[in-house]
Structures are given as structure tokens and as C-alpha cells.
Design a protein around this motif. Structure first.
Motif, mmCIF file in Angstrom:
data_model
loop_
_atom_site.group_PDB
_atom_site.id
_atom_site.type_symbol
_atom_site.label_atom_id
_atom_site.label_comp_id
_atom_site.label_asym_id
_atom_site.label_seq_id
_atom_site.Cartn_x
_atom_site.Cartn_y
_atom_site.Cartn_z
ATOM 1 N N THR A 51 0.736 -1.141 0.217
ATOM 2 C CA THR A 51 0.160 0.079 0.059
ATOM 3 C C THR A 51 0.889 1.358 0.049
ATOM 4 O O THR A 51 1.956 1.148 0.480
ATOM 5 N N PRO A 52 0.288 2.329 -0.920
ATOM 6 C CA PRO A 52 1.312 3.414 -0.792
ATOM 7 C C PRO A 52 1.421 4.267 0.541
ATOM 8 O O PRO A 52 0.438 4.053 1.323
ATOM 9 N N SER A 53 2.085 5.055 0.797
ATOM 10 C CA SER A 53 2.614 5.848 2.191
ATOM 11 C C SER A 53 1.900 7.100 2.061
ATOM 12 O O SER A 53 2.226 8.106 2.318
ATOM 13 N N ALA A 59 -5.577 4.062 4.540
ATOM 14 C CA ALA A 59 -6.935 3.476 4.790
ATOM 15 C C ALA A 59 -7.121 2.268 4.066
ATOM 16 O O ALA A 59 -7.943 1.359 4.427
ATOM 17 N N LEU A 60 -6.413 1.957 2.936
ATOM 18 C CA LEU A 60 -6.588 0.802 2.130
ATOM 19 C C LEU A 60 -6.042 -0.335 3.013
ATOM 20 O O LEU A 60 -6.566 -1.198 2.944
ATOM 21 N N GLY A 61 -4.752 -0.086 3.629
ATOM 22 C CA GLY A 61 -4.185 -1.016 4.349
ATOM 23 C C GLY A 61 -4.858 -1.456 5.515
ATOM 24 O O GLY A 61 -5.131 -2.543 5.881
ATOM 25 N N LEU A 62 -5.559 -0.379 6.059
ATOM 26 C CA LEU A 62 -6.699 -0.860 7.405
ATOM 27 C C LEU A 62 -7.786 -1.451 7.063
ATOM 28 O O LEU A 62 -8.329 -2.542 7.485
ATOM 29 N N GLY A 63 -8.235 -1.368 5.816
ATOM 30 C CA GLY A 63 -9.377 -2.037 5.132
ATOM 31 C C GLY A 63 -9.172 -3.455 4.719
ATOM 32 O O GLY A 63 -9.634 -4.286 5.038
#
Length: 149
Positions: A51-53, A59-63
Motif C-alpha cells: 500500500t502507498p505511504s 485507509a486501504l491498508g486498514l481496510g
């Protein structure tokens, strides 16, 4: 309200019944799909590294982490519903658990160090893939042991 205490014969019979039930559960091999699902979840865990920093990446990482946790819960829940057995680490002798956990920790700590030194994300996938293979091997061993009891 008065409670009736069991006689020594009744208590002995109840203990024998419990021991027989435990022995019969030990002979039930875990389902093959359980270990495949756990291995797949381990293998895809490093996707979070891609996922990008940015805020959107976070948000994508948490999802993704929420989806991963839900799939993990569904896997464990399905195993419990279908087998009727709740897996407990306390039921496994500690001498069998620690070597596996130590090996898993060494693999992932090694992957972390090498990935940071080489600045290569793919090493996380290699470490997770190795852990996934370990889960499959342990699953095969557990199934074979259950059948031989």
C-alpha cells in the motif's frame, strides 16, 4: 435446595466417559481445507506492504487488514461449527508448541531483517510463503497422527 453428591462409582464412570470422549476427539483428523485456508491467509498477509505511504494507502491498508481479520475469523468459526471442537493451545503439550512458534518467529524476524537490509518487499512474501508451507506440513502431520491413533 439440596444437591446430591455422586457415589464414587458414578464419579468414576463419569471420568471414564470424559476420557473416552477426549480420546475419540483426538482421533478425528482436522479437515484439509482448514490448513489450506490458514496457509493462504499467511501467504497474502504481506500485501499490506504494497500500500502507498499516503492517507489513502493507510485507509486501504486498514481496510485490507479488516478483511484479512474477518476471513481469519470466518475460517476459525467454520472449523468450530463443522467439527464441534474449539481449538485450544492449552490442550497441546507446550513442548510441541514452542518449537513451531520459535521457527515461525525466526522466519519472520529473518525476513524482516533481510527485507530492511536489502530494501526488497518480496522477501516478506518469501517469509510468509515459507510459513504457509510450514502450516501445510504441520497440517499433514496432524492429520496423519490423528488417523494413526
Amino acid at each position: 435446595m439440596e444437591t446430591k453428591r455422586p457415589t464414587p462409582e458414578e464419579a468414576s464412570s463419569a471420568l471414564r466417559d470424559i476420557e473416552e470422549a477426549q480420546a475419540s476427539l483426538a482421533r478425528v483428523p482436522p479437515p484439509w481445507w482448514y490448513f489450506l485456508a490458514l496457509a493462504a491467509l499467511l501467504a497474502v498477509a504481506p500485501l499490506i506492504q504494497l500500500t502507498p505511504s499516503t492517507a489513502a494507502g493507510a485507509a486501504l491498508g486498514l481496510g485490507g487488514l479488516a478483511v484479512w481479520a474477518a476471513l481469519f475469523g470466518i475460517t476459525i468459526g467454520t472449523f468450530i461449527r463443522r467439527s464441534g471442537v474449539v481449538p485450544r493451545l492449552s490442550a497441546v503439550p507446550i513442548r510441541r508448541v514452542w518449537p513451531v512458534l520459535a521457527l515461525a518467529a525466526l522466519v519472520m524476524i529473518g525476513a524482516m531483517v533481510v527485507a530492511n537490509v536489502m530494501d526488497q518487499v518480496w522477501i516478506w512474501f518469501a517469509g510468509s510463503g515459507l510459513l504457509a508451507c510450514l502450516v501445510l506440513v504441520l497440517g499433514a502431520i496432524m492429520r496423519r497422527q490423528a488417523r494413526s491413533r
